[in-house]
Design an enzyme around this catalytic site. Structure first.
Site, short mmCIF file in Angstrom:
data_model
loop_
_atom_site.label_atom_id
_atom_site.label_comp_id
_atom_site.label_asym_id
_atom_site.label_seq_id
_atom_site.Cartn_x
_atom_site.Cartn_y
_atom_site.Cartn_z
CD GLU A 268 -2.18 1.60 1.81
OE1 GLU A 268 -1.67 2.79 0.61
OE2 GLU A 268 -2.39 2.08 2.59
CB CYS A 302 -0.98 7.06 1.73
SG CYS A 302 -2.78 6.11 2.35
#
Length: 500
Positions: A268, A302
């Site tokens: 991720e 993110c």
């Protein structure tokens, strides 16, 4: 928000650190090398304490402990799935017991506002662990009507020793999101925690022992990426590695996994997520949500909405209101209940973000507010907004990971789809519009693992999260998050006679 804040217990602004070593086999150890590293309070730049610096030898010890705990016939392998769920629920109960302490420790080490640590991070940690506790005895195989006199079925077996490398932006939450599915499905874990924020994860490691997880099931090694992280990614006896962090490091991990034992990899990684404001959007809501999408967690997300595309006929109004909102953002001591924004996590990130601001100015973006340090000490940066940003500018292409908003103008829906998708990343995206047809079209056209419509940063333990393109491989959270932690085994048995 004010009412919620009042319900938050007052923090101890100097929480005691109980654990700063390496956790292997339910015991605390110094590093084999005896080396330590400092962890720093980003609000002041002062050292909180020294932490054991794990390296390859420590990872080897942790992997051996994990492998022993995973042997056939071990207490962990023999445990009923429902009891694995019970242990996860017990772990959640212990975290809830110590919620005030953990929220304060997270704020001390990471710099995020204490109210957010308590209400957002800890809340999601509890929900995530309890969600996966519920899956422990419900994620199972099927019987299959194979041709001939055979009985065929599948088993969902644990992968084995799982290396997990977690980042510094949501330390407790990232730990829970990785431990939950791994332990629910019967795996064993060697976790490398970020060197910037090791303290809360080490405290939770001790809670896994208190909860009753057998020795070797959970092992936590603080240390650096190029040493401890690399040792996990390249280890011949680690069956899977899961990493959350930068795309740059994700490359290294995938390469190391391929060069070693072809371990399974889930990643991720970074993002440069487009947030599209269509001219018919509710302007009050869109301005506030776009502000939240970028500035939440000091911009250290993110999935941050870091390219705000605004349709041309509302662009001027949106920019004016966004600048006013950024100027009103309260930056300060993260233990103050009025603070909206604390410091960046460390000096490296602080300097990196200031470098991107300099680049934006040099490349011709219009600096509308902010642009510098927000305090004499600590790693605080002013909420910064750039207008007239062009797609080719560095600040429009690279992940800044700080409180720097880029606003870009677009004319048509078709145009903005092409521009939004013209990125190496594909983690998240959002659309603000009252037009159902536009929302539906954009939700299909945008290349992103998550698309939010008229909202941003809405996460649930039940909903998967992950990236297209260079934002990663695989999904975390939800039922989909279990897939990466299981091997599907087909068992076929010859029978004398099969009947329907």
């Amino acid at each position: 928000a004010a009412a919620a804040t009042q319900a938050v217990p007052a923090p101890n602004q100097q929480p005691e650190v109980f654990y700063n070593q390496i956790f292997i086999n339910n015991e605390w150890h110094d590093a084999v090398s005896k080396k330590t590293f400092p962890t720093v309070n980003p609000s002041t730049g002062e050292v909180i304490c020294q932490v054991a610096a794990g390296d390859k030898e420590d990872v080897d010890r942790a992997v051996k402990a994990a492998r022993a705990a995973f042997q056939l016939g071990s207490p962990w392998r023999r445990m009923d799935a429902s009891d694995r769920g019970r242990l996860l629920n017990r772990l959640a109960d212990l975290i809830e017991r110590d919620r005030t302490y953990l929220a304060a420790l997270e704020t001390l080490d990471n710099g995020k506002p204490y109210v957010i640590s308590y209400l957002v991070d800890l809340d999601m940690v509890l929900k995530c662990l309890r969600y996966y506790a519920g899956w422990a005895d419900k994620y199972h195989g099927k019987t299959i009507p194979i041709d001939g006199d055979f009985f065929s079925y599948t088993r969902h077996e644990p992968v084995g020793v799982c290396g997990q490398i977690i980042p510094w932006n949501f330390p407790l939450l990232m730990q829970a999101a990785k431990l939950g599915p791994a332990l629910a499905t019967g795996n064993v874990v060697v976790m490398k925690v970020a060197e910037q924020t090791p303290l809360t994860a080490l405290y939770v490691a001790n809670l896994t022992k208190e909860a009753g997880f057998p020795p070797g099931v959970v092992n936590v090694v603080p240390g650096f990426g190029p040493t401890a992280g690399a040792a996990i990614a390249s280890h011949e006896d680690v069956d899977k590695v899961a990493f959350t962090g930068s795309t740059e490091v994700g490359h290294l991990i995938q390469v190391a996994a391929g060069r070693s034992n072809l371990k399974k990899v889930t990643l991720e990684l970074g993002g440069k997520s487009p947030n599209i404001i269509v001219s018919d959007a509710d302007m009050d809501w869109a301005v506030e949500q776009a502000h939240f999408a970028l500035f939440f967690n000091q911009g250290q997300c993110c999935g941050a909405g870091s390219r705000t595309f605004v349709q041309e006929d509302v662009y001027a109004e949106f920019v004016e209101r966004s600048v006013a909102r950024a100027k009103s953002r309260v930056v300060g001591n993260p233990f103050d209940s009025q603070t909206e924004q604390g410091p960046q996590v460390d000096e490296t990130q602080f300097n990196k973000v200031l470098g991107y601001i300099k680049s934006g100015k040099e490349e011709g973006a219009k600096l509308l507010c902010g642009g510098g340090a927000a305090a004499d000490r600590g790693y605080f940066i002013q909420p910064t907004v750039f207008g007239d940003v062009q797609d080719g500018m560095t600040i429009a292409k690279e992940e800044i990971f700080g409180p720097v908003m880029q606003i870009l103008k677009f004319k048509t829906i078709e145009e903005v789809v092409g521009r939004a998708n013209n990125s190496k990343y594909g983690l998240a995206a959002a659309v603000f519009t009252k037009d159902l047809d536009k929302a539906n079209y954009l939700s299909q056209a945008l290349q992103a693992g998550t698309v939010w419509i008229n909202c941003y940063d809405v996460f649930g333990a039940q909903s998967p999260f992950g990236g297209y393109k260079m934002s990663g491989n695989g999904r975390e959270l939800g039922e989909y998050g279990l897939q990466a932690y299981t091997e599907v085994k087909t068992v076929t048995i010859k029978v004398p006679q099969k009947n329907s």
